[in-house]
Each structure stands twice: as C-alpha cells, then as structure tokens.
Design a protein around this motif. Structure first.
Motif: not given
Length: 141
Positions: A44-56
């Motif tokens: 399996d292959i899994q790309p992920r995008w993670i974004q932090s808002f409001a100082d975490g």
C-alpha cells in the motif's frame, strides 16, 4: 467451517517520508510491502497532507490510500467439490484492491484535552465498500 493453517509467519517492510512545509503544514508518504507464508502478498501507498491552524489548536489531515493484495493459498471464492484440508471464503483473505479517502480534524482545546473527528470512505474492487468514522476525546491528567 473455515480451517486455516495453525501458524503464520509474517514479513513486512515500510518506508516513511515526511516533508515539513511553510505555514505549519506537512506532506507525508507511507509505503508498505507485506508477505506471509499463507501466500498473501500486499502493498500500500498512502500520501497525507496535514495543516495546522490557530497556533496548533486545530489540525486537519487529508489522506488517500491505495492497497492491493493477492489471495491466501487456501482461499476459495466458491467451494463445490470435496472440502480441502485448509479453506476460507473470508473476503479479507482474497484477492482485492482498494482506494481509501479520508479526513481528520483534531481540536486541541487545551494542553490536556483534545477532540478528534475522522471519516473515511473505502472503495474495494470486490464491492465491499464501506464508510467508517471516529469521534474521540482525550484528556490527560
């Protein structure tokens, strides 16, 4: 009645790559290969995008996963003849591929508490699609 071999030797390897980006975000890529002595080989292959808002305080993750596997040596979709010594019709031991898309939102209310909301949709080529979700609360003390 299903009868499986008594023991199972499993082997796997994986690679994880993380790239941190400006603006409190990151890209992650996971790759795994798997093999066992029941005859199953998978990857399996899994790309992920993670974004932090409001100082975490808020974190959003979007992900996609492609998974494919070959069937176990004793898997049979249909059994019309004499029963073999070892046998299974469990679809998770059969040959299939799947595409999964999902999202998670983590809300860090304080240093000691966090809410997590997650939903995933899995599309399998053997028509066993499913939707699953998670609601969680964590409190550290």
């Amino acid at each position: 009645t299903e009868l499986h071999p008594g023991e199972r030797l499993r082997r796997n390897a994986f690679l994880k790559v993380n790239q941190y980006l400006p603006n409190r975000s990151s890209l992650k890529l996971d790759y795994k290969i798997y093999n066992d002595d029941w005859g199953i080989t998978a990857f399996d292959i899994q790309p992920r995008w993670i974004q932090s808002f409001a100082d975490g305080r808020h974190v959003v993750e979007l992900r996609y996963r492609f998974y494919t596997q070959g069937e176990a040596d004793f898997y049979q979709r249909e059994i019309f003849t004499a029963l073999p010594a070892e046998r299974s019709q469990d679809s998770d031991l059969g040959d299939f591929s799947s595409h999964n898309v999902g999202a998670t939102w983590r809300w860090n209310r304080s240093a000691s508490s966090r809410w997590t909301f997650s939903v995933d949709y899995s599309m399998r080529d053997d028509d066993l699609d499913n939707i699953y979700g998670l609601v969680g609360y964590r409190w550290s003390f």
